[in-house]
Scaffold this motif. Structure first.
Motif, mmCIF file in Angstrom:
data_model
loop_
_atom_site.group_PDB
_atom_site.id
_atom_site.type_symbol
_atom_site.label_atom_id
_atom_site.label_comp_id
_atom_site.label_asym_id
_atom_site.label_seq_id
_atom_site.Cartn_x
_atom_site.Cartn_y
_atom_site.Cartn_z
ATOM 1 N N ARG A 46 0.822 -1.215 0.000
ATOM 2 C CA ARG A 46 0.000 0.000 0.000
ATOM 3 C C ARG A 46 0.856 1.265 0.000
ATOM 4 O O ARG A 46 0.535 2.238 -0.685
ATOM 5 N N ILE A 47 1.924 1.266 0.775
ATOM 6 C CA ILE A 47 2.744 2.475 0.873
ATOM 7 C C ILE A 47 3.881 2.489 -0.144
ATOM 8 O O ILE A 47 4.623 3.472 -0.222
ATOM 9 N N GLY A 114 10.247 -1.628 -6.791
ATOM 10 C CA GLY A 114 8.828 -1.884 -6.572
ATOM 11 C C GLY A 114 8.556 -3.337 -6.235
ATOM 12 O O GLY A 114 7.642 -3.639 -5.456
ATOM 13 N N LEU A 115 9.330 -4.241 -6.802
ATOM 14 C CA LEU A 115 9.202 -5.662 -6.468
ATOM 15 C C LEU A 115 9.571 -5.914 -5.013
ATOM 16 O O LEU A 115 8.969 -6.750 -4.337
ATOM 17 N N PHE A 116 10.579 -5.190 -4.515
ATOM 18 C CA PHE A 116 10.962 -5.330 -3.108
ATOM 19 C C PHE A 116 9.843 -4.883 -2.178
ATOM 20 O O PHE A 116 9.736 -5.381 -1.051
ATOM 21 N N MET A 117 9.016 -3.936 -2.652
ATOM 22 C CA MET A 117 7.916 -3.422 -1.840
ATOM 23 C C MET A 117 6.630 -4.219 -2.038
ATOM 24 O O MET A 117 5.571 -3.812 -1.569
ATOM 25 N N ASN A 118 6.699 -5.340 -2.756
ATOM 26 C CA ASN A 118 5.539 -6.209 -2.993
ATOM 27 C C ASN A 118 4.410 -5.470 -3.719
ATOM 28 O O ASN A 118 3.234 -5.717 -3.468
ATOM 29 N N MET A 119 4.769 -4.568 -4.622
ATOM 30 C CA MET A 119 3.770 -3.813 -5.363
ATOM 31 C C MET A 119 3.246 -4.643 -6.526
ATOM 32 O O MET A 119 3.958 -5.475 -7.094
ATOM 33 N N ALA A 120 1.984 -4.408 -6.890
ATOM 34 C CA ALA A 120 1.385 -5.096 -8.023
ATOM 35 C C ALA A 120 2.018 -4.608 -9.321
ATOM 36 O O ALA A 120 2.529 -3.485 -9.393
ATOM 37 N N PRO A 121 2.003 -5.446 -10.369
ATOM 38 C CA PRO A 121 2.593 -5.021 -11.644
ATOM 39 C C PRO A 121 2.007 -3.722 -12.198
ATOM 40 O O PRO A 121 2.738 -2.895 -12.754
ATOM 41 N N VAL A 122 0.697 -3.547 -12.027
ATOM 42 C CA VAL A 122 0.071 -2.305 -12.506
ATOM 43 C C VAL A 122 0.618 -1.111 -11.737
ATOM 44 O O VAL A 122 0.905 -0.052 -12.320
ATOM 45 N N TYR A 179 -1.691 5.515 -7.254
ATOM 46 C CA TYR A 179 -2.766 4.885 -6.500
ATOM 47 C C TYR A 179 -4.032 4.753 -7.336
ATOM 48 O O TYR A 179 -4.773 3.770 -7.229
ATOM 49 N N ALA A 180 -4.298 5.751 -8.178
ATOM 50 C CA ALA A 180 -5.494 5.700 -9.019
ATOM 51 C C ALA A 180 -5.423 4.566 -10.026
ATOM 52 O O ALA A 180 -6.454 4.013 -10.421
ATOM 53 N N ALA A 181 -4.218 4.210 -10.467
ATOM 54 C CA ALA A 181 -4.077 3.113 -11.423
ATOM 55 C C ALA A 181 -4.412 1.775 -10.791
ATOM 56 O O ALA A 181 -4.822 0.836 -11.478
ATOM 57 N N VAL A 182 -4.268 1.686 -9.461
ATOM 58 C CA VAL A 182 -4.525 0.425 -8.755
ATOM 59 C C VAL A 182 -5.962 0.353 -8.261
ATOM 60 O O VAL A 182 -6.623 -0.686 -8.354
#
Length: 219
Positions: A46-47, A114-122, A179-182
């Motif tokens: 999330r962050i 971003g992968l380290f932060m567990n972010m979604a691909p989008v 955030y809007a993209a997710v």
């Protein structure tokens, strides 16, 4: 202009580590976040966009004080002020070279972090896109601060203080667009267009203000 661009690109890469220093600092900022918030992957996801943007913003501040310092030290700044070529164009070319050497590597490194932060691909893609559009604005704002502090022997902290408040709108709309993209109900395009508009605004105003500050500092 082409020779100036290549010269500044080489100086930005070699002086103080350039791109490597910015990327390493970017990685350090992102790496310490899990130690502070804990191993909660959902929270990190999330962050993540906000952390990447804050890290890129802080990393972009590194080396901004050297944007015109080399010309000030060797006396070529006076030649830049007296040349027939408009000073605004010279400042714009120097900003482009500085961003290519220091800002673009941060954009390239953002998806990996971003992968380290567990972010979604989008979210990773949206964050990289917003950084690609917004990070030049940070450099253009930084040119004004660097020009205002060019006469000071140690103006690095002053440049950061001047640039950081002006870069807050880029941070707000960059994170909002990511955030809007997710989040499905939130539209991505409005904050992204605002981010683009701010960068274009500073692309016009930044070189003009920096040129004025350089002329004022030389008098």
């Amino acid at each position: 202009m082409r020779a100036l661009f290549l010269r500044d690109l080489q100086l930005s890469v070699r002086a103080g580590g350039g791109a490597l220093t910015g990327v390493l600092f970017f990685m350090a900022v992102v790496a310490v976040i899990p130690f502070g918030v804990g191993p909660d992957l959902d929270l990190l996801s999330r962050i993540g966009p906000a952390i990447l943007w804050i890290g890129a913003l802080l990393s972009s501040l590194l080396g901004l004080d050297r944007l015109f310092q080399a010309e000030r030290d060797d006396g070529s700044l006076d030649l830049m002020l007296m040349q027939d070529q408009p000073l605004v164009m010279t400042v714009l070319v120097k900003c482009l070279a500085h961003w290519m050497a220091t800002g673009l590597p941060l954009v390239i490194a953002a998806p990996v972090l971003g992968l380290f932060m567990n972010m979604a691909p989008v979210a990773i893609g949206a964050c990289a896109l917003t950084l690609l559009v917004g990070s030049p604005g940070i450099t253009l704002i930084g040119a004004v601060g660097a020009a205002a502090a060019v006469a000071l022997p140690r103006g690095g902290l002053i440049v950061s203080i001047l640039v950081l408040p002006l870069a807050i709108p880029l941070l707000i709309f960059g994170v909002s667009a990511t955030y809007a993209a997710v989040e499905e109900p939130a539209p991505f395009l409005p904050p992204f267009l605002m981010l683009t508009a701010i960068t274009l605004f500073f692309a016009v105003l930044g070189p003009l203000a920096a040129a004025f500050a350089l002329r004022a500092a030389s008098e």
